[in-house]
Design a protein around this motif. Structure first.
Motif, mmCIF file in Angstrom:
data_model
loop_
_atom_site.group_PDB
_atom_site.id
_atom_site.type_symbol
_atom_site.label_atom_id
_atom_site.label_comp_id
_atom_site.label_asym_id
_atom_site.label_seq_id
_atom_site.Cartn_x
_atom_site.Cartn_y
_atom_site.Cartn_z
ATOM 1 N N ALA A 218 0.838 -1.206 0.000
ATOM 2 C CA ALA A 218 0.000 0.000 0.000
ATOM 3 C C ALA A 218 0.876 1.260 0.000
ATOM 4 C CB ALA A 218 -0.928 -0.008 1.215
ATOM 5 N N PHE A 219 1.941 1.268 0.785
ATOM 6 C CA PHE A 219 2.854 2.421 0.771
ATOM 7 C C PHE A 219 3.514 2.556 -0.604
ATOM 8 C CE2 PHE A 219 2.923 2.270 5.515
ATOM 9 C CZ PHE A 219 2.630 3.601 5.741
ATOM 10 N N ALA A 220 3.912 1.426 -1.166
ATOM 11 C CA ALA A 220 4.583 1.478 -2.473
ATOM 12 C C ALA A 220 3.636 2.049 -3.531
ATOM 13 C CB ALA A 220 5.069 0.082 -2.868
ATOM 14 N N ILE B 174 2.200 9.378 -6.243
ATOM 15 C CA ILE B 174 2.619 10.780 -6.096
ATOM 16 C C ILE B 174 4.080 10.983 -6.525
ATOM 17 C CG2 ILE B 174 0.935 11.279 -4.265
ATOM 18 C CD1 ILE B 174 3.400 11.134 -2.310
ATOM 19 N N ASN B 175 4.661 9.972 -7.174
ATOM 20 C CA ASN B 175 6.065 10.055 -7.620
ATOM 21 C C ASN B 175 7.048 10.247 -6.474
ATOM 22 O OD1 ASN B 175 5.787 9.682 -10.381
ATOM 23 N ND2 ASN B 175 5.008 11.779 -10.600
ATOM 24 N N ALA B 176 6.770 9.629 -5.349
ATOM 25 C CA ALA B 176 7.710 9.697 -4.220
ATOM 26 C C ALA B 176 8.622 8.473 -4.247
ATOM 27 C CB ALA B 176 6.932 9.732 -2.910
ATOM 28 N N ARG B 177 9.789 8.612 -3.628
ATOM 29 C CA ARG B 177 10.683 7.454 -3.504
ATOM 30 C C ARG B 177 10.249 6.631 -2.305
ATOM 31 N NH1 ARG B 177 15.307 5.053 -5.102
ATOM 32 N NH2 ARG B 177 16.926 4.484 -3.612
ATOM 33 N N PHE B 178 10.364 5.310 -2.430
ATOM 34 C CA PHE B 178 9.961 4.415 -1.351
ATOM 35 C C PHE B 178 11.163 3.595 -0.885
ATOM 36 C CE2 PHE B 178 7.870 0.287 -0.004
ATOM 37 C CZ PHE B 178 7.386 0.791 1.192
ATOM 38 N N VAL B 179 11.472 3.704 0.411
ATOM 39 C CA VAL B 179 12.558 2.905 0.990
ATOM 40 C C VAL B 179 11.939 1.912 1.966
ATOM 41 C CG1 VAL B 179 14.617 2.946 2.449
ATOM 42 C CG2 VAL B 179 14.292 4.714 0.699
ATOM 43 N N PHE B 180 12.123 0.657 1.654
ATOM 44 C CA PHE B 180 11.566 -0.417 2.483
ATOM 45 C C PHE B 180 12.681 -1.027 3.320
ATOM 46 C CE2 PHE B 180 10.774 -5.124 2.681
ATOM 47 C CZ PHE B 180 9.809 -5.065 3.675
ATOM 48 N N VAL B 181 12.423 -1.163 4.630
ATOM 49 C CA VAL B 181 13.445 -1.719 5.525
ATOM 50 C C VAL B 181 13.242 -3.235 5.636
ATOM 51 C CG1 VAL B 181 14.447 -1.658 7.823
ATOM 52 C CG2 VAL B 181 13.636 0.455 6.752
ATOM 53 N N ALA C 133 8.148 -8.458 -4.491
ATOM 54 C CA ALA C 133 6.982 -7.759 -5.051
ATOM 55 C C ALA C 133 7.348 -6.327 -5.439
ATOM 56 C CB ALA C 133 5.844 -7.761 -4.029
ATOM 57 N N LEU C 134 8.187 -5.675 -4.661
ATOM 58 C CA LEU C 134 8.600 -4.310 -5.008
ATOM 59 C C LEU C 134 9.395 -4.328 -6.311
ATOM 60 C CD1 LEU C 134 9.671 -2.982 -1.482
ATOM 61 C CD2 LEU C 134 7.595 -2.412 -2.754
ATOM 62 N N GLY C 135 10.252 -5.332 -6.447
ATOM 63 C CA GLY C 135 11.059 -5.449 -7.665
ATOM 64 C C GLY C 135 10.212 -5.682 -8.903
ATOM 65 N N ALA C 136 9.017 -6.223 -8.695
ATOM 66 C CA ALA C 136 8.150 -6.535 -9.843
ATOM 67 C C ALA C 136 7.199 -5.394 -10.189
ATOM 68 C CB ALA C 136 7.343 -7.800 -9.527
ATOM 69 N N MET C 137 7.192 -4.331 -9.382
ATOM 70 C CA MET C 137 6.263 -3.212 -9.654
ATOM 71 C C MET C 137 6.848 -2.293 -10.721
ATOM 72 S SD MET C 137 4.663 -1.968 -6.013
ATOM 73 C CE MET C 137 3.768 -0.540 -6.612
ATOM 74 N N ASP C 138 6.054 -1.982 -11.726
ATOM 75 C CA ASP C 138 6.509 -1.054 -12.759
ATOM 76 C C ASP C 138 6.530 0.376 -12.212
ATOM 77 O OD1 ASP C 138 6.821 -2.950 -14.718
ATOM 78 O OD2 ASP C 138 4.701 -2.842 -15.320
ATOM 79 N N ASP C 139 7.478 1.148 -12.707
ATOM 80 C CA ASP C 139 7.515 2.598 -12.445
ATOM 81 C C ASP C 139 7.582 2.970 -10.966
ATOM 82 O OD1 ASP C 139 7.245 2.991 -15.191
ATOM 83 O OD2 ASP C 139 5.054 2.823 -15.034
ATOM 84 N N LEU C 140 8.190 2.105 -10.169
ATOM 85 C CA LEU C 140 8.339 2.441 -8.745
ATOM 86 C C LEU C 140 9.785 2.865 -8.487
ATOM 87 C CD1 LEU C 140 7.115 2.434 -5.848
ATOM 88 C CD2 LEU C 140 8.007 0.103 -5.608
ATOM 89 N N ARG D 54 18.077 9.411 -0.260
ATOM 90 C CA ARG D 54 18.515 10.512 -1.135
ATOM 91 C C ARG D 54 19.051 10.004 -2.467
ATOM 92 N NH1 ARG D 54 18.876 15.241 1.635
ATOM 93 N NH2 ARG D 54 19.129 15.180 3.899
ATOM 94 N N ASN D 55 19.316 8.718 -2.561
ATOM 95 C CA ASN D 55 19.879 8.126 -3.769
ATOM 96 C C ASN D 55 18.750 7.778 -4.739
ATOM 97 O OD1 ASN D 55 21.461 6.084 -5.391
ATOM 98 N ND2 ASN D 55 22.950 6.549 -3.790
ATOM 99 N N ASP D 56 19.094 7.623 -6.005
ATOM 100 C CA ASP D 56 18.006 7.176 -6.895
ATOM 101 C C ASP D 56 18.247 5.767 -7.413
ATOM 102 O OD1 ASP D 56 20.025 7.661 -8.593
ATOM 103 O OD2 ASP D 56 19.015 9.229 -9.757
ATOM 104 N N ALA D 57 19.168 5.042 -6.771
ATOM 105 C CA ALA D 57 19.433 3.669 -7.206
ATOM 106 C C ALA D 57 18.282 2.752 -6.782
ATOM 107 C CB ALA D 57 20.733 3.173 -6.590
ATOM 108 N N THR D 58 18.006 1.788 -7.647
ATOM 109 C CA THR D 58 16.910 0.847 -7.407
ATOM 110 C C THR D 58 17.479 -0.497 -6.978
ATOM 111 O OG1 THR D 58 15.511 1.925 -9.029
ATOM 112 C CG2 THR D 58 15.057 -0.390 -8.636
ATOM 113 N N GLY D 59 16.735 -1.206 -6.146
ATOM 114 C CA GLY D 59 17.124 -2.573 -5.794
ATOM 115 C C GLY D 59 17.387 -2.734 -4.312
ATOM 116 N N ILE D 60 18.185 -3.751 -3.994
ATOM 117 C CA ILE D 60 18.411 -4.151 -2.600
ATOM 118 C C ILE D 60 19.794 -3.694 -2.152
ATOM 119 C CG2 ILE D 60 18.706 -6.165 -1.099
ATOM 120 C CD1 ILE D 60 16.587 -7.578 -2.868
#
Ligand SMILES: NC(=O)c1ccc[n+]([C@@H]2O[C@H](COP(=O)([O-])OP(=O)(O)OC[C@H]3O[C@@H](n4cnc5c(N)ncnc54)[C@H](OP(=O)(O)O)[C@@H]3O)[C@@H](O)[C@H]2O)c1
Length: 323
Positions: A97-99, A105-112, A147-154, A228-234
């Motif tokens: 839901a957060f993702a 809203i085009n925000a970055r999401f950091v999941f712990v 699941a986050l890795g499988a979401m488009d445009d996140l 603050r980074n824009d890198a994607t992944g783990i």
């Protein structure tokens, strides 16, 4: 940067907020579920139960942050085993839901996430190793990562932590004073040795015997970098050194100028084993942090650095300088 933190009263969340508040350019909003912070706070608190996905979307759309760092979770293995559906709502449904709200809203999401997405049997794991969780908590975290890795445009990053120790700056009454089957024993050892008492460290069966202990304030540093980074992944945001349970306890004792004979190896407490019956604990984690350090521009503290910083925080806090 407008930063929305979930789990702001928790160990990691309270350190994140503290560090972010020290960086004047960060405006903080924190979701709040259980206890109120023990001190008056200078950031916005949004009462939110993350087990309801509808509340989550409403809250994110109300504040429209640039970044959400989602630390809120249960770390109570027994509670999760006994409350599977509610645990899934808090751990997995809330994350999705957060993702989705962040994407809207085009925000970055950091999941712990956690090193417990691994079984603790592989000699060295990296950010790219396939997960193999051995308990429900690890399964739910691994499901979220995938699941986050499988979401488009996140726009997202996963920050894995491990064996977090340190001070809770929102609700000090929640300090983890007890030893667990996991690696969170920093406060337990510090409290024992500063009172001249022996710290009896469980050495099995079914304990996490080797991990990357992570000072909570240092995890905050790494997670803010990830925000603050824009890198994607783990990314491995945990302490940069893997160590044994007894060696870590001795390092904490040494940082508090205590003799190493105050650390004693004992079998895992029978009552703790009974309460956790059927819940498997990963035996050891030894992980690479090279990729994450390169992307985030810093490696997290090693054991000696982390325990020394913990001692400084402890002294400042008990002198009234850390609140
Ligand atoms: N501690 C570790 O050793 C460790 C290791 C690896 C990864 N992690 C991860 O790091 C993150 C933070 O852990 P932590 O040690 O800081 O845990 P913590 O101190 O228990 O904090 C967790 C937070 O989640 C909040 N929360 C729980 N249920 C909620 C709900 N239904 N609605 C809203 N908020 C809720 C809690 O609020 P209340 O207190 O108000 O209930 C608390 O503030 C977690 O994602 C955890 O999986 C921790």
């Amino acid at each position: 940067m407008k930063l929305y933190v979930t789990g702001g009263t928790g160990l990691v969340g309270s350190n994140l907020i503290r560090l972010a508040r020290a960086q004047n350019s960060v405006e903080v909003i924190a979701s709040q579920f259980g206890p109120q912070p023990e001190w008056t706070v200078d950031y916005e608190l949004d009462p939110l139960d993350i087990s309801d996905a509808g509340f989550i979307r409403r809250s994110i759309l109300k504040y429209r942050p640039d970044v959400v760092i989602h630390t809120a979770a249960s770390v109570d293995q027994v509670w999760m085993r006994n409350n599977r559906e509610l645990a899934w709502a808090i751990m997995v449904d809330s994350t999705m839901a957060f993702a989705r709200a962040c994407r809207e809203i085009n925000a970055r999401f950091v999941f712990v996430s956690t090193d417990w997405v691994f079984d603790g049997l592989v000699p060295l794991v990296t950010e790219f190793s396939p997960p193999l969780p051995v308990n429900y908590y690890g399964i739910m975290k691994a499901v979220c990562e995938q699941a986050l890795g499988a979401m488009d445009d996140l726009n997202y990053g996963v920050g894995r932590l491990a064996g977090v120790y340190g001070l809770n700056y929102a609700v000090p009454a929640l300090l983890r004073r007890e030893q667990s089957l996991g690696f969170e024993m920093g406060v337990f050892v510090a409290e024992q040795v500063t009172r001249g008492r022996v710290a009896e460290i469980w050495t099995g069966p079914n304990t996490n015997m080797q991990a990357h202990p992570t000072l909570a304030s240092d995890s905050a540093n790494m997670l803010l970098r990830l925000a603050r980074n824009d890198a994607t992944g783990i990314f491995h945001c945990f302490g940069s050194e893997s160590t044994g349970r007894l060696d870590f306890a001795r390092a904490v004792a040494s940082a508090f100028d205590a003799e190493s004979n105050l650390i004693a190896a004992v079998p895992t407490d029978a009552k703790a084993l009974e309460v956790h019956a059927g819940i498997q604990i990963p035996f050891r984690t030894c992980a690479s942090v090279e990729h994450s350090s390169a992307v985030l521009g810093r490696r997290a503290l090693n054991v000696a650095e982390g325990t020394a910083a913990f001692r400084e925080e402890w002294d400042a806090f008990h002198d009234g300088r850390g609140s």
